[in-house]
Design an enzyme around this catalytic site. Structure first.
Site, short mmCIF file in Angstrom:
data_model
loop_
_atom_site.label_atom_id
_atom_site.label_comp_id
_atom_site.label_asym_id
_atom_site.label_seq_id
_atom_site.Cartn_x
_atom_site.Cartn_y
_atom_site.Cartn_z
N LYS A 79 -8.91 12.33 -9.63
CA LYS A 79 -10.08 11.40 -9.58
C LYS A 79 -11.58 12.18 -9.61
CE LYS A 79 -12.00 7.40 -6.96
NZ LYS A 79 -11.68 6.49 -5.85
N SER A 154 -11.48 1.54 -6.64
CA SER A 154 -12.32 2.41 -7.51
C SER A 154 -11.54 3.37 -8.18
CB SER A 154 -13.62 3.26 -7.05
OG SER A 154 -12.97 4.20 -5.86
N SER A 178 -9.23 1.36 -2.27
CA SER A 178 -9.39 1.96 -3.71
C SER A 178 -8.05 2.69 -4.08
CB SER A 178 -10.73 3.00 -3.71
OG SER A 178 -11.68 1.85 -3.62
#
Length: 510
Positions: A79, A154, A178
């Site tokens: 990420k 997210s 998330s």
């Protein structure tokens, strides 16, 4: 032989050990698949040259008979909230466009030390603020099950990359859900460990008392492999735990390998007791607050079927209550923005990141830089945070939220007196359509089942449990007590041995 992208992380490791494939072949296949599916918006940066060089080095180590790490030669992606030396790290924001860190985040360094091959950086909501991956400055990520739908956020693109089988595993971060929410909406497995299990050093901060790194993969077995390598005490992170509590109640050093050893012990004990009932003796708490109004019928039905499957595996269902579940939303959306407003004050255009091209003085430069660099949702949370921390409102909002946070944690401890694991839905509905939600408050309400565990600092995970409306995935949430990640992973693995939901894949991407 099964197509390389259909192999799980554990299966890829076995294929490397048996000589059926090489790291270079695995990595090249992943790079080709990433290039073929750029329409999903998963990757912000692909490092083909660096990945192939690392893969070749792994193959050379294997050929020379050298000691190998537990993830040696396996392609993964990070990420874009984890800083990576030599690669761009943007947090999906214009504020950090083109930024390159001079060092690796601890999680990145640990996975490199375990032999993993980094193929690139993944899209996300800007500064990890969002639940849909619609807040990225570089475009939305799309759910492989229906590309007109969100993948959640997210860590939405981390979930997309696994669900679409671009790579077998990715890293994500979970502040209020998330990892768990996008895992549920895309049909993969993801775990948020106990706060302090993984180092936050080099992880761009959103809300420091809530942020935690975790793995995302197709199976609990793969998540265990990644989490085992990611875990460990880090003196550079003041919130990193030096010790963790094992399933038997004893304390041990927080270090890579601990979760793997505990999982082996749990697995062996289950086999000795009753191989047909691997969850015998496990008390699963079912909170009534997770099954009320606001949860769609398809999610309820799928979750109840998953609970029945846990019973069939030997678990006992126990009714519990988490009475302050609804309060977790206002508590979280006071505490997290307050911490964000402080953390993001460093992005001012002075030392690094975006700087406005034209300004009259220092204050004008601050204003224009932050106005240009931050997106709408980030600005909204900064302003909320500044408001609740301001004179006259600190006591009324922030301190009250912190008191309620303690009460939410106490509710969990009361529940864990009668159960070992808590189970329920991850999200109230399946994935919605991209662009269909314009009210930020309604978007925040979708976090109702993931926020409580985050506020309490507990480990939680999402396990594929079936499909709801439109053939879209539904996840089962499992929440454990502090440091009981091995117990969660053991339960999830037993569930996945008895079901095939985690093996399903989007037909268009087969």
């Amino acid at each position: 032989m099964t197509a390389l992208h259909d192999l799980t992380l554990a299966q890829q490791s076995q294929a490397l050990s048996s000589g059926q494939t090489t790291s270079v072949a695995l990595t090249r296949h992943a790079l080709d698949r990433i290039a073929a599916h750029t329409d999903l918006g998963a990757f912000l940066h692909v490092d083909a040259e660096g990945a192939l060089a690392a893969a070749a080095a792994s193959d050379a180590r294997r050929a020379a008979g050298q000691a190998l790490g537990p993830l040696d030669g396996l392609p993964i992606a990070h990420k874009d909230i984890f800083v990576t030396q030599g690669l761009p790290t943007t947090a999906a924001s214009k504020m950090l466009q083109g930024y390159q860190s001079p060092f690796d985040a601890t999680v990145v360094a640990q996975l490199k030390a375990a032999g993993a091959v980094t193929v690139g950086k993944l899209n996300c909501d800007e500064f990890a603020m969002g639940g849909a991956n619609e807040n990225s400055a570089y475009g939305v990520a799309r759910n492989p099950w229906d590309t007109d739908r969100i993948p959640g956020g997210s860590s939405g693109a981390s979930a997309v990359a696994v669900s679409a089988r671009l790579v077998a595993a990715t890293t994500g971060t979970d502040t209020g859900g998330s990892i768990r929410q996008p895992a549920a909406l895309t049909g993969i497995t993801g775990i948020k460990p106990t706060y302090g299990r993984c180092s936050r050093f080099g992880m761009i901060a959103f809300a420091s008392s809530l942020d935690q790194a975790g793995p995302m993969a197709r199976t609990a077995e793969d998540c265990a492999l990644l989490l085992d390598a990611m875990s460990g005490f880090d003196e550079r992170d003041a919130t990193s735990a030096e010790q963790v509590r094992l399933h038997d109640g004893s304390l041990t050093a927080n270090a890579p390998g601990v979760i793997g050893r505990e999982l082996d012990a749990l697995s062996q004990a289950a086999k000795r007791a009753d191989p047909a009932r691997p969850l015998a003796g496990l008390r699963v708490g079912v909170p009534k607050e997770f099954f009320g109004d606001g949860v769609s019928a398809d999610v309820l039905a799928t979750t109840r079927a998953a609970l029945a499957q846990l019973e069939a595996l030997g678990a006992t269902l126990v009714d519990v209550s988490l009475p302050r579940t609804e309060l977790s939303i206002p508590v979280y959306y006071i505490i997290a923005p307050a911490e964000a407003s402080s953390n993001l004050s460093r992005f001012d255009g002075v030392k690094f990141g975006h700087r406005a091209a034209k300004y009259t003085d220092l204050n004008d430069m601050y204003r224009k830089t932050r106005a240009e660099g931050f997106g709408a949702e980030v600005k909204r949370r900064i302003m909320i945070g500044a408001y609740v921390l301001s004179h006259g409102y600190y006591d009324a909002y922030y301190l009250q939220a912190q008191k309620l946070r303690r009460m939410i944690a106490d509710d969990f401890q009361a529940a864990f007196k009668v159960c070992d694991v808590i189970a329920g839905p991850v999200a109230p509905t399946v994935a919605r359509e991209i662009g269909s939600q314009t009210d930020p408050v309604q978007e925040y309400l979708a976090d109702i089942f993931t926020l409580p565990a985050s506020l309490a600092g507990l480990p939680g995970m999402s396990v594929p449990a079936g499909f709801g409306e439109g053939g879209l995935p539904v996840g089962l949430q499992l929440i454990g007590n502090y440091w009981q990640e091995a117990q969660l992973l053991h339960a999830a693995h037993a569930f996945q041995q008895a079901t095939d939901w985690h093996q399903r894949q989007p037909a268009a991407l087969a």
